[in-house]
Design a protein around this motif. Sequence first.
Motif, PDB file in Angstrom:
ATOM      1  N   ILE A  73      98.645  48.996  37.734  1.00 31.04           N
ATOM      2  CA  ILE A  73      97.500  49.846  38.100  1.00 31.04           C
ATOM      3  C   ILE A  73      96.223  49.048  37.928  1.00 31.04           C
ATOM      4  CG2 ILE A  73      96.156  51.837  37.338  1.00 31.04           C
ATOM      5  CD1 ILE A  73      98.884  53.204  36.864  1.00 31.04           C
ATOM      6  N   ILE A  74      95.422  49.042  38.975  1.00 30.84           N
ATOM      7  CA  ILE A  74      94.180  48.260  38.955  1.00 30.84           C
ATOM      8  C   ILE A  74      93.024  49.191  39.258  1.00 30.84           C
ATOM      9  CG2 ILE A  74      93.018  46.208  39.826  1.00 30.84           C
ATOM     10  CD1 ILE A  74      95.717  45.343  41.042  1.00 30.84           C
ATOM     11  N   ASP A  75      92.119  49.272  38.307  1.00 26.96           N
ATOM     12  CA  ASP A  75      90.944  50.127  38.461  1.00 26.96           C
ATOM     13  C   ASP A  75      89.736  49.214  38.650  1.00 26.96           C
ATOM     14  OD1 ASP A  75      90.089  53.245  37.580  1.00 26.96           O
ATOM     15  OD2 ASP A  75      88.553  51.721  37.279  1.00 26.96           O
ATOM     16  N   GLY A  76      89.126  49.283  39.838  1.00 31.99           N
ATOM     17  CA  GLY A  76      88.026  48.385  40.157  1.00 31.99           C
ATOM     18  C   GLY A  76      86.677  49.069  40.100  1.00 31.99           C
ATOM     19  N   LYS A  77      85.672  48.340  39.616  1.00 31.21           N
ATOM     20  CA  LYS A  77      84.298  48.832  39.604  1.00 31.21           C
ATOM     21  C   LYS A  77      83.449  47.781  40.315  1.00 31.21           C
ATOM     22  CE  LYS A  77      86.411  50.440  35.716  1.00 31.21           C
ATOM     23  NZ  LYS A  77      87.725  49.907  35.285  1.00 31.21           N
ATOM     24  N   THR A  78      82.732  48.214  41.312  1.00 30.57           N
ATOM     25  CA  THR A  78      81.930  47.245  42.063  1.00 30.57           C
ATOM     26  C   THR A  78      80.479  47.654  42.145  1.00 30.57           C
ATOM     27  OG1 THR A  78      81.681  46.027  44.143  1.00 30.57           O
ATOM     28  CG2 THR A  78      82.348  48.327  44.323  1.00 30.57           C
ATOM     29  N   LEU A  81      84.087  44.395  38.171  1.00 32.56           N
ATOM     30  CA  LEU A  81      84.935  44.374  36.978  1.00 32.56           C
ATOM     31  C   LEU A  81      86.242  45.054  37.348  1.00 32.56           C
ATOM     32  CD1 LEU A  81      83.963  45.012  33.306  1.00 32.56           C
ATOM     33  CD2 LEU A  81      85.926  46.210  34.268  1.00 32.56           C
ATOM     34  N   MET A  82      87.347  44.320  37.149  1.00 35.79           N
ATOM     35  CA  MET A  82      88.671  44.869  37.448  1.00 35.79           C
ATOM     36  C   MET A  82      89.401  45.085  36.121  1.00 35.79           C
ATOM     37  SD  MET A  82      89.199  45.013  40.812  1.00 35.79           S
ATOM     38  CE  MET A  82      90.695  44.426  41.618  1.00 35.79           C
ATOM     39  N   THR A  83      89.904  46.272  35.919  1.00 32.86           N
ATOM     40  CA  THR A  83      90.713  46.557  34.744  1.00 32.86           C
ATOM     41  C   THR A  83      92.150  46.740  35.225  1.00 32.86           C
ATOM     42  OG1 THR A  83      88.806  47.790  33.939  1.00 32.86           O
ATOM     43  CG2 THR A  83      90.831  47.983  32.669  1.00 32.86           C
ATOM     44  N   PRO A 110      84.802  40.157  28.842  1.00 31.66           N
ATOM     45  CA  PRO A 110      83.601  39.774  29.594  1.00 31.66           C
ATOM     46  C   PRO A 110      82.965  40.970  30.301  1.00 31.66           C
ATOM     47  CG  PRO A 110      85.553  39.189  30.843  1.00 31.66           C
ATOM     48  CD  PRO A 110      86.040  39.727  29.514  1.00 31.66           C
ATOM     49  N   SER A 111      81.672  40.886  30.511  1.00 29.81           N
ATOM     50  CA  SER A 111      80.955  41.899  31.294  1.00 29.81           C
ATOM     51  C   SER A 111      80.443  41.246  32.574  1.00 29.81           C
ATOM     52  CB  SER A 111      79.805  42.476  30.475  1.00 29.81           C
ATOM     53  OG  SER A 111      78.768  41.536  30.349  1.00 29.81           O
ATOM     54  N   THR A 112      80.113  42.068  33.555  1.00 24.62           N
ATOM     55  CA  THR A 112      79.776  41.508  34.873  1.00 24.62           C
ATOM     56  C   THR A 112      78.527  40.632  34.845  1.00 24.62           C
ATOM     57  OG1 THR A 112      78.525  43.487  35.466  1.00 24.62           O
ATOM     58  CG2 THR A 112      80.835  43.423  36.116  1.00 24.62           C
ATOM     59  N   LYS A 113      77.577  41.002  33.994  1.00 28.22           N
ATOM     60  CA  LYS A 113      76.324  40.248  33.972  1.00 28.22           C
ATOM     61  C   LYS A 113      76.538  38.813  33.498  1.00 28.22           C
ATOM     62  CE  LYS A 113      71.565  41.357  32.623  1.00 28.22           C
ATOM     63  NZ  LYS A 113      71.093  42.127  33.763  1.00 28.22           N
ATOM     64  N   ILE A 124      96.342  44.993  28.937  1.00 26.73           N
ATOM     65  CA  ILE A 124      95.196  45.396  29.752  1.00 26.73           C
ATOM     66  C   ILE A 124      94.325  44.172  29.953  1.00 26.73           C
ATOM     67  CG2 ILE A 124      93.263  47.010  29.926  1.00 26.73           C
ATOM     68  CD1 ILE A 124      94.745  48.650  27.694  1.00 26.73           C
ATOM     69  N   VAL A 125      94.048  43.846  31.202  1.00 29.08           N
ATOM     70  CA  VAL A 125      93.279  42.641  31.511  1.00 29.08           C
ATOM     71  C   VAL A 125      91.998  43.029  32.226  1.00 29.08           C
ATOM     72  CG1 VAL A 125      93.341  40.359  32.562  1.00 29.08           C
ATOM     73  CG2 VAL A 125      95.472  41.434  31.822  1.00 29.08           C
ATOM     74  N   VAL A 126      90.898  42.441  31.784  1.00 40.91           N
ATOM     75  CA  VAL A 126      89.604  42.683  32.411  1.00 40.91           C
ATOM     76  C   VAL A 126      89.124  41.377  33.033  1.00 40.91           C
ATOM     77  CG1 VAL A 126      87.179  43.233  31.975  1.00 40.91           C
ATOM     78  CG2 VAL A 126      88.982  44.546  30.827  1.00 40.91           C
ATOM     79  N   SER A 127      88.856  41.392  34.328  1.00 39.45           N
ATOM     80  CA  SER A 127      88.332  40.191  34.986  1.00 39.45           C
ATOM     81  C   SER A 127      87.056  40.543  35.724  1.00 39.45           C
ATOM     82  CB  SER A 127      89.365  39.605  35.954  1.00 39.45           C
ATOM     83  OG  SER A 127      89.952  40.610  36.761  1.00 39.45           O
ATOM     84  N   VAL A 128      86.084  39.646  35.640  1.00 46.48           N
ATOM     85  CA  VAL A 128      84.782  39.907  36.264  1.00 46.48           C
ATOM     86  C   VAL A 128      84.360  38.744  37.148  1.00 46.48           C
ATOM     87  CG1 VAL A 128      83.976  41.381  34.366  1.00 46.48           C
ATOM     88  CG2 VAL A 128      83.460  38.943  34.315  1.00 46.48           C
ATOM     89  N   ILE A 129      83.709  39.092  38.249  1.00 48.47           N
ATOM     90  CA  ILE A 129      83.118  38.092  39.151  1.00 48.47           C
ATOM     91  C   ILE A 129      81.807  38.652  39.693  1.00 48.47           C
ATOM     92  CG2 ILE A 129      85.318  37.090  39.918  1.00 48.47           C
ATOM     93  CD1 ILE A 129      85.029  38.758  42.511  1.00 48.47           C
ATOM     94  N   ASP A 130      80.994  37.763  40.272  1.00 46.85           N
ATOM     95  CA  ASP A 130      79.912  38.214  41.147  1.00 46.85           C
ATOM     96  C   ASP A 130      80.549  38.393  42.519  1.00 46.85           C
ATOM     97  OD1 ASP A 130      77.820  38.160  43.125  1.00 46.85           O
ATOM     98  OD2 ASP A 130      76.455  37.419  41.593  1.00 46.85           O
ATOM     99  N   ASN A 131      80.512  39.619  43.022  1.00 43.09           N
ATOM    100  CA  ASN A 131      81.232  39.897  44.273  1.00 43.09           C
ATOM    101  C   ASN A 131      80.732  39.078  45.455  1.00 43.09           C
ATOM    102  OD1 ASN A 131      78.962  41.760  43.759  1.00 43.09           O
ATOM    103  ND2 ASN A 131      79.354  42.471  45.832  1.00 43.09           N
ATOM    104  N   LEU A 132      79.464  38.677  45.437  1.00 40.88           N
ATOM    105  CA  LEU A 132      78.927  37.910  46.566  1.00 40.88           C
ATOM    106  C   LEU A 132      79.126  36.402  46.396  1.00 40.88           C
ATOM    107  CD1 LEU A 132      75.607  39.842  47.307  1.00 40.88           C
ATOM    108  CD2 LEU A 132      77.735  39.936  48.589  1.00 40.88           C
TER     109      LEU A 132
END
Lengths: 345, 345, 345, 345
Positions: free
Chosen positions: C173-178, C242-244, C281-284, C306-314
């Motif tokens: 299960i992947i919960d994405g926040k953009t 941020l993807m959880t 990590p946090s998105t900033k 539970i894995v949290v991965s963050v990127i700058d989407n652009l």
Amino acid sequence: MKVAIVGGSGYGGVELARLLQQHPNVNLTQIISHSQAGANFSEIYPQMTTIIDEPMKDLNLEKLADDIDLVFLATPSNVSHRFVSDILEANLKCIDLSGDLRLKDPALYKSWYNFETTAEAYLDQAVYGLSEIYQDQISEANLIANPGCFPTAGLLALIPLIENQIISTESIIIDGKTGVSGAGRGLSLNVHFSEMNENTKAYQLGNHKHIPEIEQELSEKSNDSIMVNFTPHIIPMTRGILMTSYTNLMIEQTNEQITELYQSYYQDQPFVRIRENGQIPSTKEVYGSNYCDIGFQVDSRTNKLIVVSVIDNLVKGASGQAIQNLNIMAGWDQRTGLHQIPIYP
Amino acid sequence: MKVAIVGGSGYGGVELARLLQQHPNVNLTQIISHSQAGANFSEIYPQMTTIIDEPMKDLNLEKLADDIDLVFLATPSNVSHRFVSDILEANLKCIDLSGDLRLKDPALYKSWYNFETTAEAYLDQAVYGLSEIYQDQISEANLIANPGCFPTAGLLALIPLIENQIISTESIIIDGKTGVSGAGRGLSLNVHFSEMNENTKAYQLGNHKHIPEIEQELSEKSNDSIMVNFTPHIIPMTRGILMTSYTNLMIEQTNEQITELYQSYYQDQPFVRIRENGQIPSTKEVYGSNYCDIGFQVDSRTNKLIVVSVIDNLVKGASGQAIQNLNIMAGWDQRTGLHQIPIYP
Amino acid sequence: MKVAIVGGSGYGGVELARLLQQHPNVNLTQIISHSQAGANFSEIYPQMTTIIDEPMKDLNLEKLADDIDLVFLATPSNVSHRFVSDILEANLKCIDLSGDLRLKDPALYKSWYNFETTAEAYLDQAVYGLSEIYQDQISEANLIANPGCFPTAGLLALIPLIENQIISTESIIIDGKTGVSGAGRGLSLNVHFSEMNENTKAYQLGNHKHIPEIEQELSEKSNDSIMVNFTPHIIPMTRGILMTSYTNLMIEQTNEQITELYQSYYQDQPFVRIRENGQIPSTKEVYGSNYCDIGFQVDSRTNKLIVVSVIDNLVKGASGQAIQNLNIMAGWDQRTGLHQIPIYP
Amino acid sequence: MKVAIVGGSGYGGVELARLLQQHPNVNLTQIISHSQAGANFSEIYPQMTTIIDEPMKDLNLEKLADDIDLVFLATPSNVSHRFVSDILEANLKCIDLSGDLRLKDPALYKSWYNFETTAEAYLDQAVYGLSEIYQDQISEANLIANPGCFPTAGLLALIPLIENQIISTESIIIDGKTGVSGAGRGLSLNVHFSEMNENTKAYQLGNHKHIPEIEQELSEKSNDSIMVNFTPHIIPMTRGILMTSYTNLMIEQTNEQITELYQSYYQDQPFVRIRENGQIPSTKEVYGSNYCDIGFQVDSRTNKLIVVSVIDNLVKGASGQAIQNLNIMAGWDQRTGLHQIPIYP
């Protein structure tokens, strides 16, 4: 060139670190922080993981002096005036990002900053580091008083008008809007997220420390004693300053004439961009960069000229301009290490 | 009393619906929207689910007139001046939230609004609905021109000073900061989230429609012809207006004297709150409520008085004041249905 | 190397322009935009004033082919599959930032993208440009399907776990926040500032286009047919994902073991940073940069990881990774032109 | 009825004050704050100027008991378990907004809250105040443990599914997103504006205090021992919680069947609104109100049911639900004083 940052745990310090790390001619050898000495820089600022992982150190000026050529002071108000004498005697060059050395008249520290300066002897020596205006003096200086964020945006808008005697020296009103990072990393209810989000506030009406700094520089350029009204507002964004300056035209002017005046004044300056045709810049258009963008409108109905100038408060308003000054001092191209393009959106 | 909203699909309309639904003496019988006729209100505005699920209707003035006593016009600029004659002839009372009936001089519509008014005959009849100032006239009116958001905040700050001849009528400068909802629900790149977030912009320098409205009312109160500089700025929040007014003191004043002047002027007005002791209000302190909060600072150095006034642009700046005017017209307590306390944080 | 951007007026395009302008080995010779052809780039994007002032052009593929070596397609969905054949036949290399070439099974375009691909012949040839995973294939490719923003963050978190058979291939299960910039520059009520500010929404539950892309790549790495639940959410910020990811551990693991697994997997990869000691990590912390930061937590109570991965989407989620792929194709250091340090705060 | 708030200087306290002030049957006679005793309420919260100007007092339970009928405890964790015995012995009714009385098993306080409860004798007596679910018990209670914000949104979504045995009790995953006000008014770098704006973070992975509360209630409704994965995320907005619950369907279901199940379950509940036709609620649609809105999607591909529930964390997630419980205890209509319509935009 080897440099160190003193006061590395604040926003001015970390922004210096970000920019210096991308500078081709500079080696950032130490980050000094009294409060965070011993902690890894990337522990305090995880965005720096794998980039700067080294521990911050406490200040040992003697050891530092052996190691570096120039020190950036990114300390809070009422700190650097105590250090400056030791730094200069250790034969270090110094760029001070605080307000401690910006005012020429020592009495003003008492009335506006609420402390007595101990650096009276150095106030004349310190060159006010508004890069575009004092380039010659900066190139020969070993001590720079880096300008405040509001004064940078305000003065770059007003000085060309004052010098060219286009506007009256009376009744200049400057309304400033700043992002929250200008308040620094220190905790306070004022900048607690839930209090500041969806909120806008005016603060320090009539008594903000940047008032005497703006007045000093405008007076210097006019041979007149200028007083201004400057009112800062804090708005719910992180970075950016927008200054709206209301001035009284002394002679009739068109938008085209004002464009020409500004373009001519800043023709050799890569970091000042004049907007044409009535375009007004917004803060996001300089986000993360060292630009100061200027737009304006002649209001012929009321005979006023309204000027809008925008900067990133942490770059051109602090750390970016400090590096611009370093470049000038070192004889490099002003733009060295400052090619960051505004991040948009 | 039975009322209808014309222009229910915009932000002014939905805010009227929110407030009227909580009003004990009013029955909101119809929401009219040309563009959304047939759609359920809660389909367009899901926050209204179970509260107002009925379909919006297209305007049929004859049928409407049989059904209701008063109509709120929450239509865009350049619409209601065409309807007003039919509405009044149908024996309906009318509160117009647009700018179409606010200016007394028809020529100003051409120069500032870019249309020719067809309601010239009604401009005199329309009472300018600044509730605290024109209470007597409102109580006897059947046609109200509800004030603009910026003028509401600006005039409540300035009129007491002008009437008491405390400040000069020359060189009044008003710097406005507004949340984005003031731009309405219409799509535009300017208020696209990614463009407006972390951004601040000045706009319509010297030509904003609210300028003649402010000038008309200040002139009315001074027996002088007043011109002002008003510059609006849009900032990254949804609701709230903060107006910073820079005025020249005609006679020496202390903060205490100004406090007394304002408190005395607004002593019977429940929605104007004067801040004492140099406190300056922020926009969040009136969020979602009908209050206008006022703070100020005498700057004796420059002989200026700086006044900060804040409102929620959609409540006191539009729909809340419209209901306050309804209350006054109906002879009810001004506060009826307007007891919403600011939401904080 | 000479390159062009097709689709330069969108956010992917302007971010490519920002990054390419800072790339030492690349000459950005043309920016193509059908909708904005003729307009100066800095007129559409004023932040580019003095940096890229040239006009955008309409697409003329023949002329373009004479001038450049490689083309970036930053066009919307359902455009580039029509161009790819002409581009390759013109002997141009191509990096496509849209989803048109990412899926190997042409039938999936019908069911998930709602169009029939006309590029069936090129789907096998297109290398999926997840830089860290397909470096070898990318280095020899002339056609790159640059990954989606959500898949980039999700796959970099999940592939090491799948390849090492640490987690079950069932019930991922992947919960994405953009941030909102992922929705592009096209106007829509959904991303109208006043609707999106102070708001959070889930969207496209069970039918987002990035689902088949994630499933294809996870299946490829597992020799199993993997289905995932991916639910995107849009939150009130401009940049950042941020993807959880919620996964079922197949064998007991400690946080330390997972740290080691990730660090070993990405030991030669400069843009993937593994957080240790339970740091998340946090998105900033990756804002404006090409990093993907990964943190995680073993939940031994429920036997989940539970894995949290963050990127700058652009950046890593679009234009930055496209340039990273260009670097790999050209045989340059992956980091060339991508030294931007996260902007913080 | 006469009531007092203990802990009035925090966000839960001021939100209680806002709502109680609009409640027709309640007299808020005292606001107690140890840290701010003596300060006027409107000095600490200027939005309350002219509404509640009285000073806050320190707690004197004996005197308080003479004056009031019921006390709201809006104190931080690890405070109210020490007071509850005195309060009940003083014949006061009590609604506790903290977590101190929510868990039935005293041992859980040690493992999840990191303190030993001194109120073991009262844990059984305290009724868990999830209004829609425990209405009967609440109506007869004198001690209410008001639910946590995340559990309120999560349980209202999950309990109907669990009770009807639609979903598996295994592998329930709940991904929570909260506005920053949930972190309270206490200063911390985490919620410093410049750190939290344009940022999103996951926190307390696997060890958040709301996990045992959710598990207790789901287990209670299933006669099974349920464990869940709940991961909270903080996002850059002030108010609102969105919970995304991922569940495994035990029997095939359509969206229509799930709609019917929820509508039937909550048919008499004014504050739960079920969205039809695949509509998914967003947090802004309940802003400032006591609603909990629920939407969902059957994902037949993976045999999962994904449920999205939203509340205002300070209203239905805290103070609003506390007043709803007061209404139930007093035998009033649940909605008394809670007619606030969501503020939008």
